[in-house]
Design a protein around this motif. Structure first.
Motif, PDB file in Angstrom:
ATOM      1  N   PRO A  74       0.736  -1.272  -0.014  1.00  0.00           N
ATOM      2  CA  PRO A  74      -0.084  -0.004  -0.051  1.00  0.00           C
ATOM      3  C   PRO A  74       0.793   1.060   0.001  1.00  0.00           C
ATOM      4  O   PRO A  74       1.932   1.352   0.592  1.00  0.00           O
ATOM      5  CB  PRO A  74      -0.990  -0.055   1.231  1.00  0.00           C
ATOM      6  N   PRO A  75       0.548   2.273  -0.687  1.00  0.00           N
ATOM      7  CA  PRO A  75       1.281   3.494  -1.019  1.00  0.00           C
ATOM      8  C   PRO A  75       1.029   4.277   0.444  1.00  0.00           C
ATOM      9  O   PRO A  75       0.159   4.120   1.318  1.00  0.00           O
ATOM     10  CB  PRO A  75       0.403   4.457  -1.944  1.00  0.00           C
ATOM     11  N   SER A  76       1.885   5.112   0.888  1.00  0.00           N
ATOM     12  CA  SER A  76       1.829   6.039   2.065  1.00  0.00           C
ATOM     13  C   SER A  76       0.882   7.091   1.962  1.00  0.00           C
ATOM     14  O   SER A  76       0.525   7.625   1.144  1.00  0.00           O
ATOM     15  CB  SER A  76       3.321   6.936   2.480  1.00  0.00           C
ATOM     16  N   THR A  77       0.003   6.847   2.903  1.00  0.00           N
ATOM     17  CA  THR A  77      -1.364   7.938   3.060  1.00  0.00           C
ATOM     18  C   THR A  77      -1.349   8.806   4.403  1.00  0.00           C
ATOM     19  O   THR A  77      -2.418   9.185   4.630  1.00  0.00           O
ATOM     20  CB  THR A  77      -2.492   7.018   2.944  1.00  0.00           C
ATOM     21  N   SER A  78      -0.063   8.630   5.032  1.00  0.00           N
ATOM     22  CA  SER A  78      -0.342   9.456   6.270  1.00  0.00           C
ATOM     23  C   SER A  78      -0.112  11.048   6.111  1.00  0.00           C
ATOM     24  O   SER A  78      -0.778  11.741   7.264  1.00  0.00           O
ATOM     25  CB  SER A  78       1.177   9.192   6.940  1.00  0.00           C
ATOM     26  N   THR A  79       0.191  11.419   4.970  1.00  0.00           N
ATOM     27  CA  THR A  79       0.086  12.867   4.889  1.00  0.00           C
ATOM     28  C   THR A  79      -1.006  13.153   3.863  1.00  0.00           C
ATOM     29  O   THR A  79      -0.725  12.614   2.364  1.00  0.00           O
ATOM     30  CB  THR A  79       1.624  13.311   4.003  1.00  0.00           C
ATOM     31  N   PHE A  80      -1.826  13.986   3.889  1.00  0.00           N
ATOM     32  CA  PHE A  80      -2.877  14.341   2.969  1.00  0.00           C
ATOM     33  C   PHE A  80      -2.536  15.394   2.049  1.00  0.00           C
ATOM     34  O   PHE A  80      -2.126  16.690   2.447  1.00  0.00           O
ATOM     35  CB  PHE A  80      -4.139  14.596   3.796  1.00  0.00           C
ATOM     36  N   SER A  81      -2.849  15.396   0.706  1.00  0.00           N
ATOM     37  CA  SER A  81      -2.826  16.307  -0.403  1.00  0.00           C
ATOM     38  C   SER A  81      -4.125  16.157  -1.036  1.00  0.00           C
ATOM     39  O   SER A  81      -4.392  15.228  -1.565  1.00  0.00           O
ATOM     40  CB  SER A  81      -1.407  16.379  -1.095  1.00  0.00           C
ATOM     41  N   SER A 119      -4.307  17.187  -4.323  1.00  0.00           N
ATOM     42  CA  SER A 119      -4.102  16.681  -5.493  1.00  0.00           C
ATOM     43  C   SER A 119      -4.218  15.353  -5.485  1.00  0.00           C
ATOM     44  O   SER A 119      -5.000  14.554  -6.408  1.00  0.00           O
ATOM     45  CB  SER A 119      -2.918  17.218  -6.012  1.00  0.00           C
ATOM     46  N   ASP A 120      -3.663  14.708  -4.532  1.00  0.00           N
ATOM     47  CA  ASP A 120      -3.829  13.203  -4.429  1.00  0.00           C
ATOM     48  C   ASP A 120      -4.978  12.405  -4.225  1.00  0.00           C
ATOM     49  O   ASP A 120      -5.469  11.630  -4.958  1.00  0.00           O
ATOM     50  CB  ASP A 120      -2.652  12.782  -3.244  1.00  0.00           C
ATOM     51  N   PHE A 121      -5.726  13.295  -3.273  1.00  0.00           N
ATOM     52  CA  PHE A 121      -6.919  12.943  -3.071  1.00  0.00           C
ATOM     53  C   PHE A 121      -8.026  13.088  -4.293  1.00  0.00           C
ATOM     54  O   PHE A 121      -8.825  11.992  -4.473  1.00  0.00           O
ATOM     55  CB  PHE A 121      -7.721  13.749  -1.980  1.00  0.00           C
ATOM     56  N   ILE A 122      -7.871  14.111  -5.067  1.00  0.00           N
ATOM     57  CA  ILE A 122      -8.627  14.259  -6.364  1.00  0.00           C
ATOM     58  C   ILE A 122      -8.486  12.991  -7.352  1.00  0.00           C
ATOM     59  O   ILE A 122      -9.402  12.727  -8.004  1.00  0.00           O
ATOM     60  CB  ILE A 122      -8.527  15.656  -6.859  1.00  0.00           C
ATOM     61  N   GLN A 123      -6.991  12.901  -7.327  1.00  0.00           N
ATOM     62  CA  GLN A 123      -6.534  11.954  -8.577  1.00  0.00           C
ATOM     63  C   GLN A 123      -7.283  10.471  -8.008  1.00  0.00           C
ATOM     64  O   GLN A 123      -7.942   9.840  -8.921  1.00  0.00           O
ATOM     65  CB  GLN A 123      -5.099  11.632  -8.363  1.00  0.00           C
ATOM     66  N   LEU A 124      -7.466  10.163  -6.655  1.00  0.00           N
ATOM     67  CA  LEU A 124      -7.730   8.879  -6.156  1.00  0.00           C
ATOM     68  C   LEU A 124      -9.242   8.927  -6.446  1.00  0.00           C
ATOM     69  O   LEU A 124      -9.776   7.997  -6.806  1.00  0.00           O
ATOM     70  CB  LEU A 124      -7.261   8.796  -4.584  1.00  0.00           C
ATOM     71  N   ALA A 125      -9.985   9.991  -6.027  1.00  0.00           N
ATOM     72  CA  ALA A 125     -11.407  10.161  -6.213  1.00  0.00           C
ATOM     73  C   ALA A 125     -11.660   9.771  -7.688  1.00  0.00           C
ATOM     74  O   ALA A 125     -12.786   9.222  -7.780  1.00  0.00           O
ATOM     75  CB  ALA A 125     -11.892  11.461  -5.820  1.00  0.00           C
ATOM     76  N   GLN A 144     -14.523  23.816   8.175  1.00  0.00           N
ATOM     77  CA  GLN A 144     -13.557  23.709   7.190  1.00  0.00           C
ATOM     78  C   GLN A 144     -13.587  22.476   6.231  1.00  0.00           C
ATOM     79  O   GLN A 144     -14.281  21.713   6.626  1.00  0.00           O
ATOM     80  CB  GLN A 144     -12.033  23.824   7.770  1.00  0.00           C
ATOM     81  N   ALA A 145     -12.892  22.564   5.269  1.00  0.00           N
ATOM     82  CA  ALA A 145     -12.898  21.666   4.050  1.00  0.00           C
ATOM     83  C   ALA A 145     -11.558  21.062   3.727  1.00  0.00           C
ATOM     84  O   ALA A 145     -10.613  21.731   3.673  1.00  0.00           O
ATOM     85  CB  ALA A 145     -13.938  21.966   2.976  1.00  0.00           C
ATOM     86  N   LEU A 146     -11.509  19.778   3.515  1.00  0.00           N
ATOM     87  CA  LEU A 146     -10.222  19.323   3.145  1.00  0.00           C
ATOM     88  C   LEU A 146      -9.864  19.654   1.588  1.00  0.00           C
ATOM     89  O   LEU A 146      -8.862  20.112   1.141  1.00  0.00           O
ATOM     90  CB  LEU A 146     -10.052  17.845   3.239  1.00  0.00           C
ATOM     91  N   VAL A 147     -10.804  19.469   0.795  1.00  0.00           N
ATOM     92  CA  VAL A 147     -10.667  19.991  -0.646  1.00  0.00           C
ATOM     93  C   VAL A 147     -11.876  20.892  -1.062  1.00  0.00           C
ATOM     94  O   VAL A 147     -13.150  20.821  -0.560  1.00  0.00           O
ATOM     95  CB  VAL A 147     -10.724  18.648  -1.714  1.00  0.00           C
TER      96      VAL A 147
END
Length: 224
Positions: A4-11, A13-19, A191-194
């Motif tokens: 599994p990739p490291s997901t400890s830090t949120f970004s 851009s990464d979240f949008i790509q994964l979504a 607040q919102a993450l994205v």
């Protein structure tokens, strides 16, 4: 077995790509409850893999850890509204402990009160007398969140703040967004993450020019 990739830090851009790769975020034409035709749609119910849920939970946990640091308080109580909020809050509690060493107490509500066993409509941490952070996916009109606030108030709790996955930044009944209206009426941070601007930035870098034009037009037409 895949590592599994490291997901400890949120970004964002990464979240949008994964979504996008999991159909959580889609582009097209979608008629919203408001009657507006949106060029994108976000369905948090499809955050149905360990990878997507982990990344979202780490985003919530990162935001909450910052709040704990600012408040200099060792106590953190988080709450997820049934049904989508239940896995969100459980995964976030784990992420807070694994990544930040914060032992948060967590709970959620039932849609219908239980009349046997422990009874009631709340499960998990005792929220009485506590200031609680509420996790949710998207706030559209704020109605569901106000119901959560009433549930917590009836249990003797107050709301410390609200964190959502996505802020569409759309005008509600006036010139404010639903999130801005809610923050003002409850007098708590929301607040919102994205948000839609993050999505527009992503499309500008990775998407089609026609899609970018539609997103920008929608933002200009309905955005705050």
């Amino acid at each position: 077995m895949a590592v599994p990739p490291s997901t400890s830090t949120f970004s964002s851009s990464d979240f949008i790509q994964l979504a996008l790769s999991n159909d959580v975020l889609k582009f097209g034409e979608y008629v919203l409850k408001s009657g507006r035709i949106s060029p994108y749609f976000f369905n948090a119910g499809l955050l149905a893999t360990g990878e997507t849920l982990s990344l979202l939970a780490n985003g919530y946990a990162q935001a909450l850890a910052e709040q704990v640091k600012e408040s200099q308080s060792d106590e953190l109580v988080i709450f997820g509204a049934a049904y989508k909020g239940i896995p969100f809050v459980a995964a976030t509690a784990q992420a807070l402990w694994n990544n930040h060493g914060i032992n948060a107490r967590w709970g959620y509500n039932r849609k219908e009160a239980k009349d046997h066993g422990e009874g009631g409509n709340l499960v998990g941490a005792d929220v009485s007398g506590k200031a609680v952070w509420v996790l949710d996916d998207v706030i559209t009109a704020g109605t569901a969140m106000r119901e959560v606030v009433e549930i917590l108030s009836a249990a003797g709790a107050t709301v410390a703040g609200i964190i959502v996955a996505l802020d569409r930044k759309e005008r509600g009944q006036n010139e404010q967004s639903a999130i801005q209206e809610l923050a003002q009426s409850l007098q708590v941070p929301v607040q919102a993450l994205v948000d839609i601007d993050d999505i527009i930035d992503y499309v500008a870098k990775h998407g089609e020019p026609s899609q970018l034009a539609k997103m920008r037009h929608y933002r200009e037409q309905y955005g705050v």
